[in-house]
Enzyme design. Structure first.
Site, PDB file in Angstrom:
ATOM      1  N   LEU A 190       0.911  -1.100   0.034  1.00  0.00           N
ATOM      2  CA  LEU A 190      -0.001  -0.040   0.094  1.00  0.00           C
ATOM      3  C   LEU A 190       0.992   1.254  -0.083  1.00  0.00           C
ATOM      4  CD1 LEU A 190      -2.784   1.454   0.367  1.00  0.00           C
ATOM      5  CD2 LEU A 190      -2.247   1.143   2.641  1.00  0.00           C
ATOM      6  N   CYS A 376      13.691  26.499  -1.539  1.00  0.00           N
ATOM      7  CA  CYS A 376      13.572  25.211  -0.578  1.00  0.00           C
ATOM      8  C   CYS A 376      14.872  24.453  -0.846  1.00  0.00           C
ATOM      9  CB  CYS A 376      12.666  24.227  -1.295  1.00  0.00           C
ATOM     10  SG  CYS A 376      10.862  24.666  -1.166  1.00  0.00           S
TER      11      CYS A 376
END
Length: 405
Positions: A190, A376
């Site tokens: 998952l 960033c």
């Protein structure tokens, strides 16, 4: 997402002439401006000059820039750059120097206090607001991200330990995750916040596992499914809180790569509870997330407004606090400095591809996106932001967990 806002009129000036000893000099109006003098004095602490000639020096075009930065801090700094009020050849290095000198703590504190208060009073990552970041950011256009990212479409930090190219760094990161999870053929994986499916595609192709991915971006789900049509990979357009509520669906392994930054501190426990009810008792969960050094630090107001609405970076302690009722921490791996190099590689590809997108997005978007990538990069260079990979198990690995070399 092209903005209709036009850059403010600029007032470009040549760099100030060098001072000659003994010469009487008439002060220009901008030199008499107390706000500009204050900004110049602050930046000098970071070895940055106003109208200097070095790549990290700031060139101011609009006389109101200094007032805006002093009043609004990082929000004013980013907005004034977007509008063409100032320039810098190396915004990444400018930001790194500002943060290393801790100048961010000396200006615009009101905006930061407001941001912190919003986070305390409201659940900014509620179900009602959860789709905002997908619509604002991830649905900009698959072709745009395809041009900026490497062919795997991985939009998270690469692993540069032995890599020399962005493509190699992303492949190394994806393989590292698969090896940490000890994937074997036939397992079910998952992926919470799967993006365009880079991890699922890699895991299915190289480790022969079946994958289910959750995303809140319709653009990502449709594009990613098309890339994985011949593989046992399924995309589900669903918020993590709505997934597997009864716990009837179990997976051998779970990964979440670059999604936890959107969960928010008020929802951390719900996130780990969902992961625990979806994981087998002998499974492993890998969490890959950007983090901050101090938990009380609020989200940067500019990033929140223009790039990632409702984002909230966790601290190391917050991750451990929220996960302790559900998981045992088996391993923590920090390689945040690699994000600097990843962002600079994305920026180089963005600049090279920009002529194809200039008419669609416009100059205002160009300056916003350039500032986002470079600023960033500067935060990771200054080590203000971190990148962690956690390996968690429900009950502890018998005999202990060993991180792969």
């Amino acid at each position: 997402m092209e903005s209709t806002q036009k850059p403010a009129e600029t007032h470009a000036r040549k760099p100030l002439p060098a001072h000659h000893h003994g010469a009487r000099r008439t002060l220009r109006p901008r030199e008499q401006d107390p706000a500009l003098r204050a900004i110049a004095q602050l930046l000098a602490e970071a070895d940055i000059e106003v109208d200097g000639e070095r790549p990290w020096d700031m060139r101011i075009h609009n006389p109101q820039t200094a007032d805006r930065i002093l009043a609004r801090g990082s929000l004013g700094l980013g907005e004034s750059y977007m509008e063409g009020w100032w320039d810098c050849d190396q915004v990444d290095e400018f930001i790194a120097r500002v943060l290393l000198a801790r100048l961010d703590e000396k200006v615009g504190t009101t905006a930061l206090r407001v941001q912190a208060l919003r986070a305390r009073l409201f659940n900014l990552q509620s179900l009602r607001r959860t789709w905002q970041v997908g619509e604002v950011h991830y649905d900009l256009g698959n072709d745009f991200f395809e041009a900026m990212l490497d062919p795997s479409m991985a939009y998270t930090c690469g692993y540069w330990a032995t890599a020399n190219t962005l493509e190699d760094a992303q492949a190394a990161k994806l393989d590292l995750i698969c090896r940490k999870l000890e994937l074997r053929p036939g397992m079910r994986l998952l992926d919470i916040g799967c993006g365009w499916g880079s991890l699922m595609k890699f895991a299915a192709e190289h480790y022969c596992v079946e994958c289910v991915g959750l995303t809140i971006s319709r653009e990502q789900a449709e594009f990613g499914q098309g890339r994985c049509n011949d593989l046992p990979v399924a995309f589900r357009l669903q918020d993590y809180r709505q997934f597997n509520r009864g716990g009837s669906e179990r997976f051998d392994r779970i990964a979440s790569v670059g999604m936890f930054e959107h969960v928010g501190a008020k929802n951390h426990s719900a996130f780990f509870e969902m992961a625990r009810r979806s994981l087998t008792d002998d499974g492993l969960f890998l969490l890959h997330t950007i983090g901050k050094n101090v938990r009380r630090t609020p989200t940067d107001p500019w990033i929140d407004r223009y790039i990632f609405p409702n984002g909230d970076l966790p601290s190391l302690g917050q991750v451990c606090d929220a996960s302790e009722d559900c998981f045992v921490v088996e391993d923590v791996h920090s390689f945040g400095a690699d994000y600097d190099r990843t962002l600079m590689a994305w920026h180089a590809r963005f600049e090279a591809a920009w002529p194809r997108f200039a008419e669609r997005y416009g100059e205002h978007f160009y300056r916003m996106w350039r500032y986002y990538l470079l600023a960033c990069a500067g935060t990771f260079r200054a080590r203000s932001n971190q990148l962690w990979q956690f390996v968690l198990s429900p009950r502890g690995v018998t005999g202990g967990y060993r991180r792969p070399g």
